[in-house]
Design a protein around this motif. Structure first.
Motif, short mmCIF file in Angstrom:
data_model
loop_
_atom_site.label_atom_id
_atom_site.label_comp_id
_atom_site.label_asym_id
_atom_site.label_seq_id
_atom_site.Cartn_x
_atom_site.Cartn_y
_atom_site.Cartn_z
N ALA A 22 41.00 38.20 44.47
CA ALA A 22 41.31 39.62 44.70
C ALA A 22 41.50 40.36 43.38
CB ALA A 22 42.57 39.74 45.56
N GLU A 23 42.22 39.73 42.45
CA GLU A 23 42.46 40.37 41.16
C GLU A 23 41.15 40.63 40.42
OE1 GLU A 23 44.29 38.83 37.02
OE2 GLU A 23 45.74 38.90 38.66
N LYS A 24 40.27 39.64 40.39
CA LYS A 24 39.00 39.80 39.69
C LYS A 24 38.11 40.84 40.37
CE LYS A 24 39.05 35.02 38.03
NZ LYS A 24 38.46 33.65 38.21
N PHE A 25 38.22 40.93 41.68
CA PHE A 25 37.38 41.87 42.43
C PHE A 25 37.93 43.29 42.36
CE2 PHE A 25 34.89 43.52 45.91
CZ PHE A 25 33.74 42.73 45.90
N GLY A 26 39.24 43.40 42.13
CA GLY A 26 39.85 44.72 42.02
C GLY A 26 40.41 45.27 43.31
N VAL A 27 40.95 44.37 44.16
CA VAL A 27 41.59 44.80 45.41
C VAL A 27 42.97 44.16 45.50
CG1 VAL A 27 39.41 45.14 46.62
CG2 VAL A 27 40.56 42.92 46.75
N PRO A 28 43.91 44.77 46.24
CA PRO A 28 45.26 44.22 46.34
C PRO A 28 45.29 42.89 47.11
CG PRO A 28 45.24 46.56 46.93
CD PRO A 28 43.81 46.11 46.88
N PHE A 29 46.23 42.04 46.71
CA PHE A 29 46.51 40.79 47.41
C PHE A 29 47.96 40.81 47.85
CE2 PHE A 29 48.54 36.59 47.18
CZ PHE A 29 47.80 35.91 48.14
#
Length: 393
Positions: free
Chosen positions: A100-107
């Motif tokens: 998620a972090e690498k993709f740019g969305v919240p986890f």
């Protein structure tokens, strides 16, 4: 091209996860309460919403970027809090958070996660969200909130729809537990899923690490199981929202809302956002789908707070349909769990790629270039009758 690259839909990821993950843990992710009617309706009702195609419009320069909960996101999707994620794949929460972090969305990390708050914080570089269940042991809850603050969690998601655990027949029949009991049936499952078993042997994370070592008797598995089963608080009330918010000192989003009056109560007691959710159909079987009740909740509180949707998202089109009906963003649970079971961190990334591509193509064919402009004008019709009966307020 890898095997994951050849999987083009979330359903194909699900089929691959079924092949790789032991039955009791795949079923845990893929089950609903009682007859599973609400679980099925969560996805079926999206099919009753029809998109309006537009032609002869400029489709260049499209963007799915948006603001999600006050932070920039690559697309209007966040990873929902899911329990036992680390049993779909070894160190599952860490792998999902990194993807998620690498993709740019919240986890969002669940209270009932296998990897702890500290585990995820040590293996990521950006703040993540933390989901909280209110339990009877308030001293433990205070410490849990303080740990989330220490880990610099940027938001807290307070789940309100688990005062009592819904009856999930698959879990009962499978004897689901974490860590698993080494019954002949489970040993046979491990023999059939050797890759899963070898990865699990390589990690120390097999139980609820947010709880183990943080409650009295939490080191003993039998005591831990009994403690967890007795801790969900049937006396939970709206006043807890303000208490949690004060303790956390940051934004609190309330999850598990299906009724406009409940949404108004959440906002009145300080919620900074509302997640329309029926817990993936895992609590009240026979409740309406999340997408069915979304519009009336947006009408009730959408001017006062941000409204998100959880439960039933299986495609990028589902995300856009939710946005068109007023959601500011969506949460995915099973969709990323299937990816995790199918291929670990790379599988979660693949799930996000699938959703992104489906969103981008659909948005273009609807004549939109910016996801933030998606609205009711992009829908041809919605074949979902009103939820309330005549004479109901």
């Amino acid at each position: 091209m890898t095997k994951l690259d050849k999987l083009l839909t979330i359903d194909e990821l699900m089929a691959e996860a079924r092949r790789r993950v032991p039955k009791q843990f795949f079923d845990y992710a893929d089950s609903g309460a009682w007859t599973e009617s609400t679980y099925r309706q969560n996805t079926e009702d999206f099919k009753k919403i029809f998109l309006k195609q537009k032609v002869a419009v400029n489709m260049e320069g499209r963007s799915l970027a948006t603001m999600f909960g006050g932070q920039a996101a690559a697309m209007p999707v966040a990873l929902a809090p899911t329990g036992l994620t680390g049993m779909q794949c070894a160190d599952g929460e860490i792998k999902a958070a990194r993807a998620a972090e690498k993709f740019g969305v919240p986890f969002t990390l669940s209270t009932m996660s296998i990897c702890s708050i500290e585990d995820v914080a040590e293996n990521t570089s950006k703040p993540f969200w933390f989901q909280l269940y209110m339990m009877r042991d308030r001293a433990f809850i205070e410490r849990l909130i303080d740990r989330a603050k220490a880990a610099k969690c940027s938001k807290l998601v307070l789940t309100m729809d688990l005062q009592i655990l819904g009856q999930r027949h698959k879990d009962l029949r499978n004897g689901m537990s974490a860590p698993p009991k080494f019954t002949p049936k489970f040993i046979f499952e491990m023999a059939r899923k050797p890759r899963w078993a070898m990865q699990m042997l390589g990690t120390k994370r097999h139980s609820f690490r947010n709880i183990v070592g943080h409650v009295e008797g939490g080191g003993d598995l039998s005591s831990l199981s009994q403690w967890t089963a007795s801790q969900f608080d049937p006396s939970l009330s709206w006043k807890e929202v303000a208490w949690v918010k004060e303790r956390f000192g940051g934004e609190v989003i309330v999850k598990g809302v299906l009724d406009p009056e409940d949404a108004k109560a959440a906002v009145a007691h300080g919620a900074d956002g509302v997640i329309v959710s029926n817990h993936g159909g895992r609590q009240l079987d026979g409740a309406p789908s999340s997408i069915r009740v979304l519009p009336e909740i947006v009408d009730a509180v959408g001017k006062d707070t941000e409204v998100y949707l959880d439960s039933g998202i299986r495609s990028g089109q589902d995300v856009l349909k939710a946005m068109a009906l007023g959601a500011k963003g969506t949460f995915i649970g099973r969709a990323f769990l299937y990816g995790l079971g199918a291929g670990g961190e790379a599988g979660v990334t693949r799930a996000l790629e699938i959703l992104r591509r489906e969103m981008d193509i659909t948005m273009a064919l609807c004549g939109e270039r910016d996801v933030r402009n998606i609205g009711a004008h992009n829908l041809y019709s919605v074949d979902l009758p009103p939820r309330r009966l005549p004479g109901q307020n």
